[in-house]
Design an enzyme around this catalytic site. Sequence first.
Site, PDB file in Angstrom:
ATOM      1  N   ASP A 169      22.698 -13.109  27.200  1.00  0.00           N
ATOM      2  CA  ASP A 169      22.765 -14.240  28.137  1.00  0.00           C
ATOM      3  C   ASP A 169      22.738 -15.568  27.382  1.00  0.00           C
ATOM      4  O   ASP A 169      22.143 -15.667  26.299  1.00  0.00           O
ATOM      5  CB  ASP A 169      21.618 -14.183  29.163  1.00  0.00           C
ATOM      6  CG  ASP A 169      20.235 -14.145  28.516  1.00  0.00           C
ATOM      7  OD1 ASP A 169      20.022 -13.326  27.598  1.00  0.00           O
ATOM      8  OD2 ASP A 169      19.371 -14.941  28.916  1.00  0.00           O
ATOM      9  N   GLU A 201      16.986 -13.078  28.272  1.00  0.00           N
ATOM     10  CA  GLU A 201      16.058 -13.681  27.316  1.00  0.00           C
ATOM     11  C   GLU A 201      15.809 -15.144  27.662  1.00  0.00           C
ATOM     12  O   GLU A 201      14.686 -15.642  27.558  1.00  0.00           O
ATOM     13  CB  GLU A 201      16.598 -13.564  25.874  1.00  0.00           C
ATOM     14  CG  GLU A 201      15.556 -13.892  24.798  1.00  0.00           C
ATOM     15  CD  GLU A 201      15.383 -15.387  24.514  1.00  0.00           C
ATOM     16  OE1 GLU A 201      14.312 -15.770  23.993  1.00  0.00           O
ATOM     17  OE2 GLU A 201      16.305 -16.178  24.815  1.00  0.00           O
ATOM     18  N   GLU A 255      17.699 -14.439  16.331  1.00  0.00           N
ATOM     19  CA  GLU A 255      17.833 -15.734  17.008  1.00  0.00           C
ATOM     20  C   GLU A 255      18.210 -16.781  15.951  1.00  0.00           C
ATOM     21  O   GLU A 255      18.046 -16.554  14.756  1.00  0.00           O
ATOM     22  CB  GLU A 255      16.488 -16.111  17.669  1.00  0.00           C
ATOM     23  CG  GLU A 255      16.116 -15.260  18.864  1.00  0.00           C
ATOM     24  CD  GLU A 255      16.634 -15.827  20.197  1.00  0.00           C
ATOM     25  OE1 GLU A 255      17.462 -16.769  20.177  1.00  0.00           O
ATOM     26  OE2 GLU A 255      16.214 -15.308  21.243  1.00  0.00           O
TER      27      GLU A 255
END
Lengths: 419, 419
Positions: free
Chosen positions: A100, A165, A189
Amino acid sequence: MKRKIQASIHSKKNEIIQLLRSFVQAESTQGNERYAQTLVIETLQEMGLDVDVWEPDGAELKGHRYFASSREEFTGSPNVVGVMKGKGGGRSIILNGHIDVVPAGDKTQWTDHPFSGIVKEGKMFGRGVTDMKGGNVALLLAMQAIQAAGIELKGDVIFQSVIEEESGGCGTLATLLRGYKADAAIIPEPTNMKFFPKQQGSMWFKMHIKGLSAHGGTRYAGVSAIEKSLVVVEHIRELERVRNARITDPLYKNIPIPIPINIGKIYGGEWPSSVPDIVTIEGRFGVSPEETIDEAKKEMKQWIEALPEADAWFSEHPPTLEWFGARWLPGSLEPEHAFMKLLSEKYEDVTGREATIEASPWGTDGGLLTEIGQIPTIVFGPGVTEKAHFPNEYIMLEDIFTCAEIIAETIIDWCEVSK
Amino acid sequence: MKRKIQASIHSKKNEIIQLLRSFVQAESTQGNERYAQTLVIETLQEMGLDVDVWEPDGAELKGHRYFASSREEFTGSPNVVGVMKGKGGGRSIILNGHIDVVPAGDKTQWTDHPFSGIVKEGKMFGRGVTDMKGGNVALLLAMQAIQAAGIELKGDVIFQSVIEEESGGCGTLATLLRGYKADAAIIPEPTNMKFFPKQQGSMWFKMHIKGLSAHGGTRYAGVSAIEKSLVVVEHIRELERVRNARITDPLYKNIPIPIPINIGKIYGGEWPSSVPDIVTIEGRFGVSPEETIDEAKKEMKQWIEALPEADAWFSEHPPTLEWFGARWLPGSLEPEHAFMKLLSEKYEDVTGREATIEASPWGTDGGLLTEIGQIPTIVFGPGVTEKAHFPNEYIMLEDIFTCAEIIAETIIDWCEVSK
């Protein structure tokens, strides 16, 4: 073996760039993840992995104490997990990335279409490219390189492409409830290739600030909720200063505001000619790895209760405070952990530079993996921290390939070669 | 004749209270005026008047230089005019009231249902009761009392129940374009029984204030459009001080802020975890009867252009400024006009007190009547100024009856008795 990994990463560069562009162009904002996940599924199937696809069950999730989301229904928003089964006897690893992305924001601030995936001077641009689809393709590339090098591992490698997330992590929560565990986890990330063994937690809050309506022509007879909300915003800014002054962990030494309180939304008033009687603000409250979610909530509550000292209006008209939607647990792994050591060795080996170890400025799904799964988790990825959630978000393509090599080498050591 | 008027007003009190309650309960917010207008039509037909009902033609209106509305389509929102034809040879009068009401706002601030029309201790409560349905029924009662007294007039009495006053007056604009004119006009907006020969104009503005998006966890890398909007709000507050310091007209001497600038709406940001990159504010800009709409716009534009002096951010990122939706022209009648004199004489005659003559703190449709129709217009009504657009809006019922008597006596003198 090292040279084989490098060679296969090199040979797959163009293919990975195409894959990343197609991920970006899939515009997988909340509720629109299905198409991007279809691309993930195809890739995992081509790799010959066991693929598990399911839409998380909102009814089951919302009963969990760590459930946090702005929605309770996930139809059309599948989670995807692909498992590269080991031969047995080795340590397992989870490679976790979210699919997402946050909304594009003000489109006029983008040079190109926000979901273009255009490449210029070694950078790819687009919403989600750095947060964190570049990291996701680095994971896939690492696994492909191990396969292409003909390496079979003892431990399982569990690739996860999760939803939600950006809204509180219930995609990763769903993987844990489905039984996925491992001996370590990497979440790529956007860390600028730094290592974040500690991650800041965070949670969303909402406040209603009251005024008193009146006709705009006699506005002196009313009380503007907009003007009162300015007082609240400044009061919260002061709490941010107080909380950050307490942070002494050296992992935060290069971060201007270790645990920020961000006011992300404001809305109020119904009519230009009326004095607005209610304004709502929504924000994100940073939680230090040294405190619990409940301690942080309590401090905010007490701080807001002190508002009448700033403005007597609030003693009769206290604003409401609600914790809603998303929440990311803080995560923490001691920097001396074997997994952290292995990763930083591989980093130094591949790049020739010393690894930078810091605390993350944001929450990740790592908090859930450590808190619920007891899984030692490191956040480390190729994306550009400063460009996450930013117009003209981009990633340096070369960092994706470097990251993939470090992760591939780490997996090989961690899971052990079977033959 | 005076006693006949008093007697018939007295005999109709209960009926008028019922009518006012039904008007309030009709919840005639913008776009929902039809049912309330049906009640007006029934009343006018019972009085035997010629009734003209039409939905204003948005295509025709929007070409007019004084058109201002948040919509261009008026299907379902009729204007109603009822004419009590005179015998000829007398002066005519327009009795103009708007049927639209502003939204109820925060319902928790209302003691009773916002559209209850409940009566307690001589007051009726409800959105629109003071602004301005109480005034509308005072007009109807004045006409009914003249009829009941058996008086026939020389001049025409033109009753108008118009839409859109709260959004810029295109209901009244439509009556002018349809040909309705008269030698004088009364608008019984809520003036606390004061007379407003001068009316403040006003217009709506919208500004987009820019920031720079970033992840909330690294909010120091972005620029919050919410924080920048606070600077803009304070800058506009300063312009309000400067503009009001110039007002010397004694008609404004009891008004704390003669020409206010009201910020009525604010909205911005898409995600609690992102630094907001755009915030919009909408407001109402008061225009003095001594200046033109264009002069007021120019001053605001130049003031906003000076924002970089308050914050250098604005030199590279100037906010936009747009005038939109509603606009009310300022209106002005010399306090020595014969119609003003007649009204204040009748006020003193009926109440035994001296008339209070001021300038209105808000725009009305009076600006259109004087500017386009050249119709001498006085704003004078029974509603409570401070309660317009307020929770627990109410009206003193007795003031409606007093106002009706003053207006009836004024009509009789102005239009002259035929027999």
